[in-house]
Design a protein around this motif. Structure first.
Motif, PDB file in Angstrom:
ATOM      1  N   ASP A 133       0.510  -1.089  -0.258  1.00 19.20           N
ATOM      2  CA  ASP A 133       0.005  -0.047   0.062  1.00 19.20           C
ATOM      3  C   ASP A 133       0.981   1.670  -0.115  1.00 19.20           C
ATOM      4  N   GLU A 134       2.020   1.316   0.297  1.00 21.42           N
ATOM      5  CA  GLU A 134       2.908   2.580  -0.114  1.00 21.42           C
ATOM      6  C   GLU A 134       3.250   3.271  -0.751  1.00 21.42           C
ATOM      7  N   LEU A 174       0.380   3.661  -3.103  1.00 20.86           N
ATOM      8  CA  LEU A 174      -0.821   4.700  -2.730  1.00 20.86           C
ATOM      9  C   LEU A 174      -0.907   5.555  -2.376  1.00 20.86           C
ATOM     10  N   HIS A 175      -0.541   5.105  -0.757  1.00 20.82           N
ATOM     11  CA  HIS A 175      -0.494   6.340   0.103  1.00 20.82           C
ATOM     12  C   HIS A 175       0.060   7.423  -0.821  1.00 20.82           C
ATOM     13  N   LEU A 176       1.642   6.827  -0.848  1.00 23.39           N
ATOM     14  CA  LEU A 176       2.663   8.329  -0.575  1.00 23.39           C
ATOM     15  C   LEU A 176       2.427   8.977  -2.315  1.00 23.39           C
ATOM     16  N   SER A 177       1.670   8.066  -3.026  1.00 20.21           N
ATOM     17  CA  SER A 177       1.308   9.278  -4.421  1.00 20.21           C
ATOM     18  C   SER A 177      -0.076  10.101  -4.420  1.00 20.21           C
ATOM     19  N   ALA A 178      -0.717   9.659  -3.395  1.00 21.86           N
ATOM     20  CA  ALA A 178      -2.389  10.299  -2.851  1.00 21.86           C
ATOM     21  C   ALA A 178      -1.623  11.380  -2.135  1.00 21.86           C
ATOM     22  N   GLY A 179      -0.807  11.588  -1.099  1.00 28.79           N
ATOM     23  CA  GLY A 179      -0.434  12.765  -0.488  1.00 28.79           C
ATOM     24  C   GLY A 179       0.421  13.068  -1.120  1.00 28.79           C
ATOM     25  N   TYR A 221       6.424   2.378   7.715  1.00 33.70           N
ATOM     26  CA  TYR A 221       6.086   2.134   6.207  1.00 33.70           C
ATOM     27  C   TYR A 221       5.023   3.818   6.271  1.00 33.70           C
ATOM     28  N   VAL A 222       4.882   4.386   4.699  1.00 34.53           N
ATOM     29  CA  VAL A 222       4.005   4.565   4.344  1.00 34.53           C
ATOM     30  C   VAL A 222       2.739   4.481   4.427  1.00 34.53           C
ATOM     31  N   THR A 223       1.886   4.543   5.253  1.00 34.43           N
ATOM     32  CA  THR A 223       0.873   3.728   5.882  1.00 34.43           C
ATOM     33  C   THR A 223      -0.157   4.711   6.023  1.00 34.43           C
ATOM     34  N   THR A 224      -1.285   4.749   7.138  1.00 30.13           N
ATOM     35  CA  THR A 224      -2.360   5.466   8.060  1.00 30.13           C
ATOM     36  C   THR A 224      -2.404   4.470   9.400  1.00 30.13           C
ATOM     37  N   ASP A 225      -1.978   3.275   9.329  1.00 29.24           N
ATOM     38  CA  ASP A 225      -2.108   2.882  10.196  1.00 29.24           C
ATOM     39  C   ASP A 225      -1.580   2.759  11.348  1.00 29.24           C
ATOM     40  N   PHE A 226       0.046   4.474  11.582  1.00 20.56           N
ATOM     41  CA  PHE A 226       0.079   4.237  12.483  1.00 20.56           C
ATOM     42  C   PHE A 226      -0.134   5.706  12.574  1.00 20.56           C
ATOM     43  N   ALA A 227      -0.304   6.392  12.308  1.00 20.61           N
ATOM     44  CA  ALA A 227      -0.678   7.600  12.574  1.00 20.61           C
ATOM     45  C   ALA A 227      -2.464   7.457  13.269  1.00 20.61           C
ATOM     46  N   ALA A 228      -3.177   6.718  12.525  1.00 23.94           N
ATOM     47  CA  ALA A 228      -4.181   6.527  13.469  1.00 23.94           C
ATOM     48  C   ALA A 228      -3.906   6.117  14.608  1.00 23.94           C
ATOM     49  N   LEU A 257      10.875   6.721  -1.267  1.00 21.09           N
ATOM     50  CA  LEU A 257      10.837   6.476   0.056  1.00 21.09           C
ATOM     51  C   LEU A 257      10.644   6.384   1.619  1.00 21.09           C
ATOM     52  N   LEU A 258      12.622   6.795   1.324  1.00 24.52           N
ATOM     53  CA  LEU A 258      13.295   5.878   2.784  1.00 24.52           C
ATOM     54  C   LEU A 258      12.971   7.860   4.039  1.00 24.52           C
ATOM     55  N   PRO A 259      13.255   8.768   2.784  1.00 22.59           N
ATOM     56  CA  PRO A 259      12.092  10.075   3.803  1.00 22.59           C
ATOM     57  C   PRO A 259      11.168  10.044   4.321  1.00 22.59           C
TER      58      PRO A 259
END
Length: 560
Positions: A39-40, A42-47, A163-170, A113-115
Motif C-alpha cells: 500500500d505504500e 498508493l498512499h505516497l502518490s495520494a499524499g 511504513y507509509v500507510t495510515t495505520d500508525f498515524a491513526a 521512499l526512505l524520507p
C-alpha cells in the motif's frame, strides 16, 4: 535501589531514551532494507498529488492527514508526480504510485521512499515519548518505564511504524485524542477543550476507524458523571474544532463541496453509517463532502468484506475470532505473560483507569464485528492502551499480590520479550511468538500484511546476487516493480501448466507465501511447491525452491 534510581528523573529519562533510540535503530534498518509494501505507493502518490494539486481523486477511502505528512519530504526532492499518465486519469493509485517510485530520471525508489518512511518512524518516537511522560505524570516512573519497554520492543508497532500507510498515524492520533479528552475532563479549561478538539480532528482525518472515539467520549462523560452544562460546552468545542481540522485537511475539496449536492442525495441507507449520513444530510443540510463520502466507502467495504486468511481458511467476510487470534499469535510471548500477570490485579481496578479501559473495550467490540480481517495493523490502536494499563496495574499492585516473586516474574517476562524482539529484528512484520512456532510457522496461521506484504523483493535480489544467479521464476505478491529489481519475467508455473507439459525455464522458483497458500487465487495452483522443502526463506515472506529437476523434465507430469 531500583526504585530510588527510577525516581531520579535523569536516570529514568536516560532509560526511556535508550529504549526509544533502540526502536529507532531497528526501524531505520528495516526501512533501508525493505522494498515498498503493497500500500505504500498508493498512499505516497495520494499524499504527494494532494500537496501539489489539491486533487483527492486517488484512493478516497482513506482520509488525508497521514498521507500528507508522509509526502512532505517529497516537496524538497521534487519527483515528477506523473500527472500526465493514464493511471492519473483513471485515478489508479497503485499505478501512479509505481510510476512515482520507479520512473524518475534522477531519483531511486529508496531515495523517495526512505524520507517518507522517516516521517512514520518519527510518529512512533512521538508515541513512545508521549506515553512515557503521560504515564509518569499520572501513575509514576515505574509504570511509565514498563509501558515504554512494552511499546518500543513490540515488533508489530515497529513494523507498521516505519511504513507509509495510515495505520500508525491513526494509532498515535487516537491515543493523543483520548489523553487530551482525559485532561479536558479533569481540568475543564478552554485550552484543554482546544487541544482535545484538535486531537479528535487529527484522528478523524488519519483513518476513518477513528470514529470509534465518539462512543468512547460519550461513555467517559457518562461514567465520570460530567454535568450536562459541561458536556454541552465540551461537546460543542470538540465538534467545532474537529470540523475545522477536517475542513482544513481537505483544503480545496472543502471549498468545492459548497456546490456539491446534499449528502442524503448521494449516500444510500445500506449501512448504519450510511443511514446516519443520510439523516445528517437531510436535517443538518450537510453537503457531500469527501470526508463523509470516504466514511461511507469504508462502511460499504466493511459490509462487502475482504478476502482474509486464518489457519488455512480463506474467508470473504469477517469472523469474530479473527482479531483475538491475531492478538494471541502476533503479540510477543513476554508481553502476553505480563498481561497475564496483570489480570488478577484488575480486582483492584480504580476509576482513573477508565480512560484506558473504555477505548480498549469499544475498539475491541468494533474489531469483533469487523467485516475486514486483513491484519494486525487494524488492531494497532489497542496496543498503547493495553500496554499502559498492564504496566500501571503491575507497578501499583504486583508487589502486594505476588509478594517476593514479583520482581522475578516481571523480570523473566521482560527478558522473554527482549529475546523475542531481538530475534525477529529487522523483519518485524513477520513476527509470530514462540508459543505458535515463530515466523517459520506463520504461513499456517496468518498471511497478507501479517507476514507477507511485498517487503522482501529487494532482499531476494540481494540473495540471488550474492550467489551470482538470476535464473529464477517469480510469483510475487506486492506492488513493487519486478523489472527494476532485474527479474526476467519468468512466472512460477501452476499445477495445471505442469500437467500440460510446461517446464519452468529456471533453476529456482521464488514465491510469496501469500500466493503459495492461495489467499487470492485457487490454493491448488502451487500444491507442487508446498510439497517441497524451501531452499531459503527470504525475510520469512518469500520462499525459494530448487526446481532444477522439474526444469530438466526429471519429474513426470503425472506427479502434478
Amino acid at each position: 535501589m531500583w526504585n530510588r534510581l527510577l525516581h531520579r528523573r535523569a536516570a529514568w529519562l536516560a532509560c526511556v531514551l535508550v529504549l526509544v533510540t533502540l526502536q529507532f535503530a531497528r526501524q531505520f534498518t528495516a526501512a533501508l532494507q525493505e522494498t515498498q509494501v503493497f500500500d505504500e505507493g498508493l498512499h505516497l502518490s495520494a499524499g504527494y498529488t494532494i500537496l501539489l494539486t489539491g486533487d483527492y481523486r486517488l484512493n478516497p477511502e482513506h482520509p488525508p492527514l497521514g498521507r500528507i505528512l508522509n509526502a512532505l519530504p517529497l516537496l524538497f526532492l521534487k519527483p515528477d508526480p506523473k500527472l500526465d499518465t493514464q493511471g492519473w486519469k483513471d485515478a489508479d493509485a497503485i499505478t501512479v504510485g509505481r510510476e512515482l517510485l520507479y520512473r524518475q530520471p534522477h531519483l531511486t525508489p529508496d531515495q523517495i521512499l526512505l524520507p517518507a518512511r522517516l516521517v512514520t518512524i518519527i510518529l512512533t518516537l512521538v508515541l513512545a515519548l508521549t506515553l512515557a511522560f503521560w504515564v509518569r505524570a499520572r501513575y509514576g516512573p515505574g509504570a511509565a518505564l514498563l509501558a515504554v519497554f512494552l511499546v518500543t520492543l513490540d515488533p508489530n508497532l515497529s513494523a507498521h511504524g516505519h511504513y507509509v500507510t495510515t495505520d500508525f498515524a491513526a494509532t498515535l492520533t487516537c491515543f493523543l485524542a483520548v489523553i487530551a479528552f482525559d485532561r479536558m475532563q479533569r481540568r475543564n479549561r478552554v485550552l484543554d477543550i482546544l487541544w482535545a478538539g484538535l486531537a479528535l480532528g487529527a484522528a478523524l482525518v488519519s483513518k476513518f476507524s477513528a470514529v470509534f472515539l465518539l462512543p468512547v467520549f460519550a461513555a467517559l462523560w457518562l461514567l465520570h458523571r460530567t454535568s450536562w452544562r459541561a458536556v454541552l460546552l465540551q461537546s460543542a468545542g470538540l465538534i467545532l474544532l474537529s470540523a475545522v481540522v477536517v475542513a482544513v485537511s481537505y483544503g480545496p475539496e472543502t471549498w468545492r463541496s459548497r456546490h456539491a449536492p446534499r449528502l442524503n442525495e448521494v449516500v444510500k441507507k445500506d449501512t448504519a453509517i450510511g443511514y446516519a449520513l443520510r439523516v445528517g444530510g437531510r436535517y443538518l443540510h450537510l453537503p457531500a463532502h469527501p470526508f463523509f463520502l470516504g466514511l461511507n466507502e469504508m462502511a460499504l467495504h466493511q459490509k462487502s468484506g475482504h478476502p482474509s486468511y486464518m489457519r488455512g481458511t480463506v474467508r470473504q467476510h469477517g469472523s469474530w475470532d479473527y482479531f483475538p487470534f491475531v492478538f494471541a499469535v502476533k503479540t510477543p510471548l513476554g508481553t502476553l505473560l505480563l498481561c497475564l500477570l496483570a489480570l488478577p490485579l484488575f480486582r483492584r481496578f480504580s476509576r482513573d483507569l477508565l480512560v484506558m479501559a473504555i477505548p480498549l473495550c469499544i475498539y475491541w467490540a468494533l474489531c469483533l464485528t469487523s467485516g475486514i480481517n486483513i491484519g494486525v495493523r487494524h488492531l494497532l490502536p489497542v496496543f498503547p492502551f493495553t500496554y499502559a494499563l498492564a504496566a500501571i496495574l503491575i507497578a501499583r499492585h504486583a508487589a502486594q499480590f505476588y509478594r517476593q516473586a514479583a520482581p522475578g516474574l516481571v523480570g523473566a517476562a521482560c527478558l522473554v520479550l527482549a529475546c523475542e524482539s531481538a530475534y525477529i529484528a529487522p523483519h518485524d512484520i513477520a513476527f509470530f511468538n514462540a508459543a505458535v512456532g515463530g515466523p517459520a510457522n506463520g504461513p499456517k496461521l496468518l498471511l497478507d500484511s501479517n507476514l507477507d506484504w511485498g517487503q522482501d523483493l529487494g532482499n531476494l535480489r540481494r540473495w540471488l546476487d550474492a550467489r551470482g544467479r538470476n535464473d529464477v521464476c517469480l510469483a510475487y505478491f506486492g506492488s513493487a516493480d519486478e523489472k527494476y529489481y532485474r527479474f526476467q519475467g519468468w512466472a512460477v508455473p501452476a499445477n495445471m501448466h505442469l500437467r500440460a507439459g510446461e517446464r519452468p525455464p529456471c533453476h529456482f522458483a521464488a514465491i510469496s507465501v501469500t500466493l503459495l497458500e492461495g489467499v487470492y487465487h485457487e490454493r491448488a495452483w502451487y500444491t507442487w511447491l508446498r510439497a517441497r522443502q524451501p531452499l531459503a526463506r527470504i525475510g520469512w515472506s518469500i520462499y525459494v525452491y530448487d526446481v532444477a529437476d522439474v526444469s530438466e523434465g526429471k519429474v513426470p507430469k503425472e506427479s502434478f
